[in-house]
Design a protein around this motif. Structure first.
Motif, PDB file in Angstrom:
ATOM      1  N   ARG A  12       0.802  -1.233   0.000  1.00 11.83           N
ATOM      2  CA  ARG A  12       0.000   0.000   0.000  1.00 11.83           C
ATOM      3  C   ARG A  12       0.831   1.277   0.000  1.00 11.83           C
ATOM      4  N   PHE A  13       2.080   1.181   0.378  1.00 12.69           N
ATOM      5  CA  PHE A  13       2.950   2.358   0.460  1.00 12.69           C
ATOM      6  C   PHE A  13       3.916   2.359  -0.731  1.00 12.69           C
ATOM      7  N   SER A  14       4.151   3.553  -1.259  1.00 11.82           N
ATOM      8  CA  SER A  14       5.176   3.706  -2.286  1.00 11.82           C
ATOM      9  C   SER A  14       5.856   5.056  -2.094  1.00 11.82           C
ATOM     10  N   ALA A  15       7.101   5.130  -2.506  1.00 10.81           N
ATOM     11  CA  ALA A  15       7.838   6.388  -2.392  1.00 10.81           C
ATOM     12  C   ALA A  15       8.757   6.524  -3.583  1.00 10.81           C
ATOM     13  N   GLU A  16       8.967   7.767  -3.986  1.00  8.61           N
ATOM     14  CA  GLU A  16       9.883   7.998  -5.091  1.00  8.61           C
ATOM     15  C   GLU A  16      10.660   9.278  -4.882  1.00  8.61           C
ATOM     16  N   ARG A  17      11.811   9.316  -5.522  1.00  7.63           N
ATOM     17  CA  ARG A  17      12.677  10.500  -5.471  1.00  7.63           C
ATOM     18  C   ARG A  17      13.350  10.585  -6.836  1.00  7.63           C
ATOM     19  N   LEU A  18      12.535  10.899  -7.831  1.00 11.58           N
ATOM     20  CA  LEU A  18      12.919  10.709  -9.221  1.00 11.58           C
ATOM     21  C   LEU A  18      14.166  11.494  -9.613  1.00 11.58           C
ATOM     22  N   LYS A  19      14.287  12.722  -9.187  1.00 10.00           N
ATOM     23  CA  LYS A  19      15.414  13.545  -9.607  1.00 10.00           C
ATOM     24  C   LYS A  19      16.457  13.671  -8.506  1.00 10.00           C
ATOM     25  N   GLY A  20      16.332  12.851  -7.470  1.00 15.55           N
ATOM     26  CA  GLY A  20      17.313  12.888  -6.398  1.00 15.55           C
ATOM     27  C   GLY A  20      17.215  14.106  -5.509  1.00 15.55           C
ATOM     28  N   VAL A  21      16.098  14.819  -5.587  1.00 16.94           N
ATOM     29  CA  VAL A  21      15.941  16.004  -4.739  1.00 16.94           C
ATOM     30  C   VAL A  21      14.715  15.788  -3.848  1.00 16.94           C
ATOM     31  N   LEU A  32       5.745  10.423  -0.781  1.00 16.83           N
ATOM     32  CA  LEU A  32       5.343   9.169  -0.147  1.00 16.83           C
ATOM     33  C   LEU A  32       3.842   9.026  -0.345  1.00 16.83           C
ATOM     34  N   LYS A  33       3.410   7.877  -0.864  1.00 16.13           N
ATOM     35  CA  LYS A  33       1.996   7.674  -1.151  1.00 16.13           C
ATOM     36  C   LYS A  33       1.471   6.466  -0.387  1.00 16.13           C
ATOM     37  N   ILE A  34       0.225   6.579   0.040  1.00 17.61           N
ATOM     38  CA  ILE A  34      -0.467   5.467   0.664  1.00 17.61           C
ATOM     39  C   ILE A  34      -1.750   5.236  -0.135  1.00 17.61           C
ATOM     40  N   GLN A  35      -1.915   4.000  -0.606  1.00 21.39           N
ATOM     41  CA  GLN A  35      -3.057   3.704  -1.454  1.00 21.39           C
ATOM     42  C   GLN A  35      -3.386   2.222  -1.387  1.00 21.39           C
ATOM     43  N   PRO A  36      -4.493   1.834  -0.774  1.00 12.47           N
ATOM     44  CA  PRO A  36      -5.458   2.611  -0.015  1.00 12.47           C
ATOM     45  C   PRO A  36      -5.061   2.710   1.459  1.00 12.47           C
ATOM     46  N   ALA A  37      -5.506   3.762   2.120  1.00 10.54           N
ATOM     47  CA  ALA A  37      -5.150   3.956   3.525  1.00 10.54           C
ATOM     48  C   ALA A  37      -6.000   3.084   4.445  1.00 10.54           C
ATOM     49  N   LYS A  38      -5.393   2.681   5.573  1.00  9.20           N
ATOM     50  CA  LYS A  38      -6.092   1.944   6.614  1.00  9.20           C
ATOM     51  C   LYS A  38      -6.083   2.781   7.897  1.00  9.20           C
ATOM     52  N   LEU A  39      -6.954   2.418   8.818  1.00  8.35           N
ATOM     53  CA  LEU A  39      -7.037   3.160  10.075  1.00  8.35           C
ATOM     54  C   LEU A  39      -5.689   3.188  10.795  1.00  8.35           C
ATOM     55  N   GLU A  40      -4.964   2.056  10.735  1.00  6.83           N
ATOM     56  CA  GLU A  40      -3.693   1.974  11.464  1.00  6.83           C
ATOM     57  C   GLU A  40      -2.566   2.796  10.840  1.00  6.83           C
ATOM     58  N   ASP A  41      -2.845   3.435   9.695  1.00  5.58           N
ATOM     59  CA  ASP A  41      -1.846   4.315   9.083  1.00  5.58           C
ATOM     60  C   ASP A  41      -1.850   5.701   9.729  1.00  5.58           C
TER      61      ASP A  41
END
Lengths: 116, 113
Positions: free
Chosen positions: A64-73, A77-86
């Motif tokens: 459910r979690f993903s993160a990116e730093r495409l240009k190194g700057v 951080l994305k959460i899809q789909p979110a849960k209550l415990e997030d």
């Protein structure tokens, strides 16, 4: 000196919705971290980037979690789909990231996520 | 003056020595955290304290709420203990917009073999 910038500061969403957080580290800092801090607990490292490459994402719930730093700057951080415990504070930090001694980690103010 | 102050800023010691790192704070807190960062690594949470004392292996953390002071001790120090140790406080039990997480600047510890 400008610090680590994060946005938004607060976010309230319903469970199963998606959310994204943004972080702009200090200029010139190669290493960027995302931490999750649940109320009453210490921070947990979710992912560590060195420039635009991932160094450690062993504790990132990749279903459910993903993160990116495409240009190194800056990073998202994305959460899809979110849960209550997030529900937690999501902290971004940066450091110089050189091989020699890291003197200090700089933290952003955090994004407080509430999932209802 | 920072709301969370650590001392010393830098510490070099010989292997086997007993190490003490201090943290003083000037705000009301709900908890105090001790964190560890190895060179090039992420931050690891060592302890979370709201009162008294905790022990994990060779690490001991104490807190005195009245004096607003905490100490992190390392017994029989080892070169692998070389890291930056960060003190952080959280300022509210309740989940409100006024909650803050305040970090100290860290103590750089270097243990010589």
């Amino acid at each position: 000196e400008a610090g680590v910038a994060q946005s938004p500061r607060y976010k309230i969403i319903e469970k199963r919705q998606s959310v994204a957080f943004w972080c702009n580290p200090i200029s010139g800092h190669a290493t960027l971290y995302w931490y999750q801090q649940i109320l009453g607990q210490g921070p947990k490292l979710l992912i560590q980037f060195q420039n635009n490459g991932v160094v450690d994402d062993s504790q990132l719930p990749k279903d459910r979690f993903s993160a990116e730093r495409l240009k190194g700057v800056d990073s998202t951080l994305k959460i899809q789909p979110a849960k209550l415990e997030d529900s937690a504070v999501y902290l971004c930090a940066s450091s110089l990231g050189k091989e020699e001694w890291n003197t200090e980690a700089f933290f952003g103010q955090g994004t407080r996520l509430t999932v209802v | 003056k920072n709301e969370v102050e650590q001392s010393p800023q830098n510490l070099t010691a010989q292997e086997g020595e007993f190490i003490t790192i201090n943290c003083s704070y000037s705000v009301g807190i709900s908890a105090l955290h001790w964190l560890q960062q190895h060179p090039g690594g992420g931050i690891v949470s060592l302890f979370m304290l709201s009162s008294g004392k905790k022990k994990h292996g060779r690490l001991i953390a104490t807190i005195n709420i009245q004096e607003k002071h905490s100490s992190l001790h390392i017994t029989a120090s080892h070169p692998r203990d070389s890291a930056v140790y960060i003190c952080a406080v959280t300022t509210s039990v309740l989940w409100t917009p006024d909650d803050k997480i305040i970090f100290g600047k860290g103590t750089r510890l270097h243990i010589l073999p």
